[in-house]
Design a protein around this motif. Structure first.
Motif, PDB file in Angstrom:
ATOM      1  N   LEU A  32      -8.268  18.508 -38.136  1.00 41.48           N
ATOM      2  CA  LEU A  32      -7.303  17.756 -38.945  1.00 41.48           C
ATOM      3  C   LEU A  32      -7.772  16.304 -38.968  1.00 41.48           C
ATOM      4  O   LEU A  32      -8.017  15.704 -37.921  1.00 41.48           O
ATOM      5  CB  LEU A  32      -5.900  17.873 -38.335  1.00 41.48           C
ATOM      6  CG  LEU A  32      -4.801  17.055 -39.035  1.00 41.48           C
ATOM      7  CD1 LEU A  32      -4.611  17.497 -40.488  1.00 41.48           C
ATOM      8  CD2 LEU A  32      -3.471  17.210 -38.289  1.00 41.48           C
ATOM      9  N   HIS A  33      -7.923  15.760 -40.192  1.00 42.46           N
ATOM     10  CA  HIS A  33      -8.493  14.423 -40.374  1.00 42.46           C
ATOM     11  C   HIS A  33      -7.385  13.365 -40.439  1.00 42.46           C
ATOM     12  O   HIS A  33      -6.414  13.510 -41.175  1.00 42.46           O
ATOM     13  CB  HIS A  33      -9.285  14.425 -41.687  1.00 42.46           C
ATOM     14  CG  HIS A  33     -10.084  13.196 -41.961  1.00 42.46           C
ATOM     15  ND1 HIS A  33     -11.349  13.003 -41.453  1.00 42.46           N
ATOM     16  CD2 HIS A  33      -9.813  12.098 -42.721  1.00 42.46           C
ATOM     17  CE1 HIS A  33     -11.828  11.843 -41.888  1.00 42.46           C
ATOM     18  NE2 HIS A  33     -10.919  11.271 -42.656  1.00 42.46           N
ATOM     19  N   PHE A  34      -7.550  12.296 -39.646  1.00 40.14           N
ATOM     20  CA  PHE A  34      -6.584  11.183 -39.604  1.00 40.14           C
ATOM     21  C   PHE A  34      -7.254   9.925 -40.138  1.00 40.14           C
ATOM     22  O   PHE A  34      -8.301   9.532 -39.631  1.00 40.14           O
ATOM     23  CB  PHE A  34      -6.191  10.872 -38.153  1.00 40.14           C
ATOM     24  CG  PHE A  34      -5.234  11.843 -37.564  1.00 40.14           C
ATOM     25  CD1 PHE A  34      -5.655  13.083 -37.134  1.00 40.14           C
ATOM     26  CD2 PHE A  34      -3.901  11.501 -37.431  1.00 40.14           C
ATOM     27  CE1 PHE A  34      -4.761  13.980 -36.580  1.00 40.14           C
ATOM     28  CE2 PHE A  34      -3.006  12.395 -36.876  1.00 40.14           C
ATOM     29  CZ  PHE A  34      -3.432  13.633 -36.448  1.00 40.14           C
ATOM     30  N   ASP A  35      -6.625   9.261 -41.099  1.00 35.67           N
ATOM     31  CA  ASP A  35      -7.160   8.026 -41.649  1.00 35.67           C
ATOM     32  C   ASP A  35      -6.353   6.849 -41.139  1.00 35.67           C
ATOM     33  O   ASP A  35      -5.251   6.587 -41.612  1.00 35.67           O
ATOM     34  CB  ASP A  35      -7.091   8.077 -43.181  1.00 35.67           C
ATOM     35  CG  ASP A  35      -8.082   9.073 -43.747  1.00 35.67           C
ATOM     36  OD1 ASP A  35      -9.284   8.907 -43.477  1.00 35.67           O
ATOM     37  OD2 ASP A  35      -7.658  10.015 -44.429  1.00 35.67           O
ATOM     38  N   VAL A  36      -6.916   6.124 -40.196  1.00 33.93           N
ATOM     39  CA  VAL A  36      -6.225   4.968 -39.625  1.00 33.93           C
ATOM     40  C   VAL A  36      -6.729   3.714 -40.342  1.00 33.93           C
ATOM     41  O   VAL A  36      -7.926   3.431 -40.341  1.00 33.93           O
ATOM     42  CB  VAL A  36      -6.483   4.868 -38.105  1.00 33.93           C
ATOM     43  CG1 VAL A  36      -5.805   3.630 -37.540  1.00 33.93           C
ATOM     44  CG2 VAL A  36      -5.998   6.133 -37.399  1.00 33.93           C
ATOM     45  N   VAL A  65     -10.533  11.809 -36.053  1.00 33.42           N
ATOM     46  CA  VAL A  65      -9.898  10.514 -36.328  1.00 33.42           C
ATOM     47  C   VAL A  65     -10.911   9.533 -36.925  1.00 33.42           C
ATOM     48  O   VAL A  65     -11.926   9.218 -36.314  1.00 33.42           O
ATOM     49  CB  VAL A  65      -9.259   9.934 -35.040  1.00 33.42           C
ATOM     50  CG1 VAL A  65      -8.612   8.585 -35.328  1.00 33.42           C
ATOM     51  CG2 VAL A  65      -8.229  10.908 -34.466  1.00 33.42           C
ATOM     52  N   HIS A  66     -10.603   9.064 -38.137  1.00 34.98           N
ATOM     53  CA  HIS A  66     -11.473   8.174 -38.920  1.00 34.98           C
ATOM     54  C   HIS A  66     -10.819   6.798 -38.922  1.00 34.98           C
ATOM     55  O   HIS A  66      -9.789   6.606 -39.560  1.00 34.98           O
ATOM     56  CB  HIS A  66     -11.567   8.770 -40.338  1.00 34.98           C
ATOM     57  CG  HIS A  66     -12.292   7.919 -41.333  1.00 34.98           C
ATOM     58  ND1 HIS A  66     -12.133   8.107 -42.696  1.00 34.98           N
ATOM     59  CD2 HIS A  66     -13.181   6.898 -41.189  1.00 34.98           C
ATOM     60  CE1 HIS A  66     -12.898   7.236 -43.338  1.00 34.98           C
ATOM     61  NE2 HIS A  66     -13.534   6.489 -42.457  1.00 34.98           N
ATOM     62  N   ILE A  67     -11.415   5.862 -38.180  1.00 39.83           N
ATOM     63  CA  ILE A  67     -10.766   4.549 -38.069  1.00 39.83           C
ATOM     64  C   ILE A  67     -11.406   3.537 -39.022  1.00 39.83           C
ATOM     65  O   ILE A  67     -12.574   3.203 -38.904  1.00 39.83           O
ATOM     66  CB  ILE A  67     -10.716   4.039 -36.608  1.00 39.83           C
ATOM     67  CG1 ILE A  67     -12.073   4.064 -35.905  1.00 39.83           C
ATOM     68  CG2 ILE A  67      -9.731   4.887 -35.802  1.00 39.83           C
ATOM     69  CD1 ILE A  67     -12.025   3.405 -34.506  1.00 39.83           C
ATOM     70  N   MET A  68     -10.575   3.077 -39.966  1.00 38.49           N
ATOM     71  CA  MET A  68     -11.000   2.057 -40.931  1.00 38.49           C
ATOM     72  C   MET A  68     -10.361   0.753 -40.491  1.00 38.49           C
ATOM     73  O   MET A  68      -9.407   0.252 -41.086  1.00 38.49           O
ATOM     74  CB  MET A  68     -10.540   2.478 -42.338  1.00 38.49           C
ATOM     75  CG  MET A  68     -11.372   3.626 -42.887  1.00 38.49           C
ATOM     76  SD  MET A  68     -10.520   4.548 -44.188  1.00 38.49           S
ATOM     77  CE  MET A  68      -9.672   5.749 -43.175  1.00 38.49           C
ATOM     78  N   ILE A  69     -10.870   0.239 -39.362  1.00 29.80           N
ATOM     79  CA  ILE A  69     -10.278  -0.956 -38.748  1.00 29.80           C
ATOM     80  C   ILE A  69     -11.401  -1.891 -38.294  1.00 29.80           C
ATOM     81  O   ILE A  69     -12.497  -1.428 -37.947  1.00 29.80           O
ATOM     82  CB  ILE A  69      -9.394  -0.597 -37.523  1.00 29.80           C
ATOM     83  CG1 ILE A  69     -10.231   0.035 -36.385  1.00 29.80           C
ATOM     84  CG2 ILE A  69      -8.281   0.367 -37.919  1.00 29.80           C
ATOM     85  CD1 ILE A  69      -9.456   0.205 -35.071  1.00 29.80           C
ATOM     86  N   ILE A 174     -18.365  14.573 -45.419  1.00 34.68           N
ATOM     87  CA  ILE A 174     -18.127  13.846 -46.676  1.00 34.68           C
ATOM     88  C   ILE A 174     -16.626  13.660 -46.841  1.00 34.68           C
ATOM     89  O   ILE A 174     -15.843  14.579 -46.601  1.00 34.68           O
ATOM     90  CB  ILE A 174     -18.718  14.634 -47.875  1.00 34.68           C
ATOM     91  CG1 ILE A 174     -20.242  14.599 -47.835  1.00 34.68           C
ATOM     92  CG2 ILE A 174     -18.209  14.073 -49.214  1.00 34.68           C
ATOM     93  CD1 ILE A 174     -20.883  13.244 -48.057  1.00 34.68           C
ATOM     94  N   ASP A 175     -16.244  12.457 -47.253  1.00 32.12           N
ATOM     95  CA  ASP A 175     -14.824  12.086 -47.324  1.00 32.12           C
ATOM     96  C   ASP A 175     -14.551  11.311 -48.608  1.00 32.12           C
ATOM     97  O   ASP A 175     -15.090  10.220 -48.791  1.00 32.12           O
ATOM     98  CB  ASP A 175     -14.494  11.233 -46.084  1.00 32.12           C
ATOM     99  CG  ASP A 175     -13.021  10.887 -45.971  1.00 32.12           C
ATOM    100  OD1 ASP A 175     -12.222  11.363 -46.795  1.00 32.12           O
ATOM    101  OD2 ASP A 175     -12.688  10.130 -45.027  1.00 32.12           O
ATOM    102  N   GLY A 176     -13.700  11.888 -49.454  1.00 31.59           N
ATOM    103  CA  GLY A 176     -13.263  11.200 -50.668  1.00 31.59           C
ATOM    104  C   GLY A 176     -13.558  11.986 -51.925  1.00 31.59           C
ATOM    105  O   GLY A 176     -14.716  12.269 -52.231  1.00 31.59           O
TER     106      GLY A 176
HETATM  107 ZN    ZN Z   1     -11.054   9.606 -43.989  1.00 33.01          ZN
END
Ligand code: ZN
Ligand code: DX5
Length: 216
Positions: A32-36, A65-69, A174-176
């Motif tokens: 399960l993918h999480f976008d932070v 967990v994908h952290i965009m921070i 790949i994401d998006g």
């Molecule tokens: Zn993502």
């Protein structure tokens, strides 16, 4: 070849996350993918530790967990404690990617590194041998529901050449904008993990869509 579907929680119904967990548990999704998102590295804010901890209690799949921070190094330990099984940070969000990799490793969880579509794949070369996964963004990080960028296939080819040479077990995610239309071509280029938000949650039958994406 490893094929994994990681539905992105960003497109789920946040008013009923327990139902989402039950759907994911009963589905063929492995992760399960999480976008932070922090509102600084990307122009959007999503959710953080309490939400990951709550979902962890109900979801039995690995939390991707994908952290965009910015400054990911400050929060590695807390994401690991919250339940991340794989923690993927952005190369361009830190002054010291090596330190972030070492911190994630020290937590005993899997390490992922990511770049946006405008960053050269070449910057990843020094890190490929040390990570479990590379996440290539196929849209600019920040929002679900964007259109897939076609140049992604060329970037996957460049990355795949590097991975075959330096670390053949490293996964490509790949994401998006992932859909049933582009999934077969992505697999053909060597992609292992497909993140899918709107394609899964907007489908009339999300569990069937997960199966279809896997068999695409
Ligand atoms: Zn993502
Ligand atoms: C975008 C996020 C994605 C997003 C994908 O910044 O990293 O994970 O949820 O959504 P879709 O599949 O709708 O493009």
């Amino acid at each position: 070849m490893t094929k994994i579907i990681s539905p992105s929680m960003l497109s789920a119904d946040f008013g009923n996350l327990q139902a989402m967990c039950e759907m994911i548990n009963a589905s063929e999704a492995e992760w399960l993918h999480f976008d932070v998102m922090d509102g600084v590295f990307v122009p959007n804010i999503s959710f953080g530790f309490p939400v990951i901890e709550a979902v962890k209690k109900h979801c039995h799949k690995m939390l991707d967990v994908h952290i965009m921070i910015v400054k990911p190094e400050k929060y590695v330990e807390r994401f690991a404690k919250a339940g991340a099984g794989m923690l993927t940070f952005h190369f361009e969000a830190t002054e010291n990617p090596q330190q972030v990799i070492d911190l994630i490793r020290a937590e005993g969880i899997k390490v992922g590194i990511s770049i946006n579509p405008d960053i050269s794949v070449k910057v990843l070369e020094p890190f490929i041998s040390q990570v479990d996964m590379v996440l290539l963004m196929s849209v600019f990080a920040g929002f679900g529901g964007q259109k897939f960028i076609e140049d992604t296939y060329n970037r996957v080819d460049e990355l795949k050449e590097m991975i075959d040479r330096l670390n053949p077990t490293c996964l490509i995610e790949i994401d998006g904008g992932v859909t049933l239309e582009n999934a077969p071509k992505l697999y053909a280029h060597g992609v292992n993990v497909l993140v899918a938000g709107s394609t899964v949650y907007n489908a009339p039958n999300p569990q069937q869509m997960i199966i279809d994406l896997k068999n695409a």
